[in-house]
Write an enzyme that holds these catalytic residues in place. Structure first.
Site, PDB file in Angstrom:
ATOM      1  N   THR A  26       0.794  -1.228   0.315  1.00 29.10           N
ATOM      2  CA  THR A  26       0.136   0.214   0.268  1.00 29.10           C
ATOM      3  C   THR A  26       0.793   1.072  -0.532  1.00 29.10           C
ATOM      4  O   THR A  26       1.876   1.319   0.211  1.00 29.10           O
ATOM      5  CB  THR A  26      -0.621   0.191   0.797  1.00 29.10           C
ATOM      6  OG1 THR A  26      -2.546   1.176   0.810  1.00 29.10           O
ATOM      7  CG2 THR A  26      -0.114   0.334   2.611  1.00 29.10           C
ATOM      8  N   CYS A  32      -2.517   7.742   7.823  1.00 25.52           N
ATOM      9  CA  CYS A  32      -3.467   5.953   7.621  1.00 25.52           C
ATOM     10  C   CYS A  32      -2.557   5.424   8.519  1.00 25.52           C
ATOM     11  O   CYS A  32      -1.498   5.562   8.495  1.00 25.52           O
ATOM     12  CB  CYS A  32      -4.101   5.724   6.770  1.00 25.52           C
ATOM     13  SG  CYS A  32      -4.926   6.773   5.617  1.00 25.52           S
ATOM     14  N   HIS A  49      -5.836  -1.552   4.406  1.00 24.55           N
ATOM     15  CA  HIS A  49      -5.668   0.626   4.639  1.00 24.55           C
ATOM     16  C   HIS A  49      -6.345   1.135   5.394  1.00 24.55           C
ATOM     17  O   HIS A  49      -7.373   1.790   5.192  1.00 24.55           O
ATOM     18  CB  HIS A  49      -4.747   1.327   3.290  1.00 24.55           C
ATOM     19  CG  HIS A  49      -4.635   2.697   3.024  1.00 24.55           C
ATOM     20  ND1 HIS A  49      -4.162   2.465   2.343  1.00 24.55           N
ATOM     21  CD2 HIS A  49      -4.827   3.501   3.852  1.00 24.55           C
ATOM     22  CE1 HIS A  49      -3.434   3.989   2.623  1.00 24.55           C
ATOM     23  NE2 HIS A  49      -4.356   4.592   3.590  1.00 24.55           N
TER      24      HIS A  49
END
Lengths: 165, 213
Positions: A26, A32, A49
């Site tokens: 990711t 995040c 995520h």
């Protein structure tokens, strides 16, 4: 059998699962948090995520379970168990939760990174999953890539280079 | 998609005008600051998923220099002024008169960081004050924050408010160009305006457009 290595990409507020020889990645984690849950013997790894700490923050509409720490971790684990992972051997590595901008604002949303990290850890503890390694906080964006064979989490940042966890 | 279902093309056109006016004033400020002719492209208003929004700014891993500020007041929201590293270099070279300067390697030059932050401050300030005049709403910018990092990490921060309501964002995107676009010294920047979900109603009301038109 297809032996070419594929890199499975996970978008923002998204999750996916891979097996050897594929990798999972990711990009651009800021506040995040990227949660990797894996079963080393089965060479199976899932990545979520996570964007927000708590699904109670959802105000309306259809809920995207991959967006919230509490729902995403649960869902990821249950999907992995469906694919043959054993719940007692699951381990986790996490990265992200940075504070990208320094604000003096009183708004709690500005502390979203640390709150995401706390929420993910709480959820992992509740599911009795050992947190093996973490690279959280700071003020740098991260791109992470996990190899279910070696169980190494490769973390790339703009300012601090590359390292493996 | 919940709150986005209420919007028609009329609403999107109104938002386009909002972007047009704001960025128009910002382009004028930039032009004055650099003593150069600056062109502005027609704003784009799009409803995009979060991943698509990252792609608009060059993909989540693309490294950019970005000034971020929160808009407070009647219609809260987030605003970004995004520059590629090369563009930021060009700006700063012109601003501090140092041709050897570069943002490629950290730690960054303190004066340059400060100049870049001030640049963002001036541009977003003029964007916002014209918007405030146009809509008659009280809008205050927060102190701008500067970050040089991956697009994904930066933009996602501005999506947090929105992400509690929706998986889609309404982006008002305006690009600025300087006159000689063929030269390597060309200057390009993007403004992204991301109103918070509740702010749309306020903006439309202020401009006399009914929510359900």
């Amino acid at each position: 059998m297809n032996d070419t290595v594929q890199i499975v990409k996970v978008g923002i507020a998204d999750m996916n699962i891979v097996t050897t020889p594929n990798l999972i990645r990711t990009s651009g984690l800021g506040s995040c948090v990227g949660v990797v849950v894996y079963d080393q013997a089965k060479e199976l790894a899932g990545l979520a995520h996570v964007m927000l700490p708590d699904s109670s923050l959802a105000k309306s509409g259809i809920m995207n379970i991959a967006k919230y720490a509490d729902t995403a971790v649960k869902e990821l684990v249950s999907r992995m168990i469906e694919l043959g992972a054993r719940s007692y051997s699951l381990k986790a590595k996490i990265a992200g939760g940075a504070q990208m901008f320094q604000f003096t604002s009183s708004n709690d949303m500005m502390r979203i990174g640390p709150r995401n990290v706390e929420a993910v850890k709480r959820e992992l503890a509740m599911l009795k999953i050992t947190l093996v390694a973490e690279d959280v906080g700071g003020s740098s964006g991260r791109t992470i890539e996990f190899d279910p064979k070696t169980c190494l989490l490769n973390i790339r940042t703009v300012n601090k280079g590359i390292r493996d966890l | 998609m919940s709150f986005l279902d209420k919007f028609s093309t009329v609403h999107l056109d109104v938002l386009k005008e909002v972007g047009n006016i704001g960025a128009g004033h910002a382009a004028t400020s930039l032009s004055t600051l650099l003593n150069k002719k600056i062109d502005m492209r027609v704003p784009k208003v799009s409803v995009v998923s979060f991943d698509e929004m990252m792609d608009m700014a060059g993909g989540p891993e693309n490294i950019v220099a970005s000034v971020f500020l929160r808009i407070e007041g009647d219609a809260p929201g987030s605003m970004f002024f995004v520059l590629s590293i090369e563009q930021a270099n060009t700006f700063i070279k012109q601003m501090i008169n140092d041709v050897h300067f570069s943002f490629e390697n950290p730690p960054y030059h303190e004066l340059a960081m400060s100049a870049l932050q001030e640049l963002g401050n001036i541009l977003s300030g003029s964007y916002l004050s014209s918007l405030s005049d146009f809509t008659n709403l009280d809008l205050y910018p927060s102190v701008p924050a500067l970050s040089i990092d991956m697009v994904g990490a930066i933009i996602s921060f501005g999506l947090i408010e929105l992400s509690q309501v929706s998986d889609y964002a309404i982006v008002i995107d305006t690009a600025l160009d300087d006159d000689d676009t063929h030269s390597s010294e060309s200057v390009k920047g993007h403004f992204f305006l991301l109103p918070d979900p509740d702010s749309f109603e306020t903006i439309f009301k202020a401009l006399g457009v009914a929510e359900d038109e």
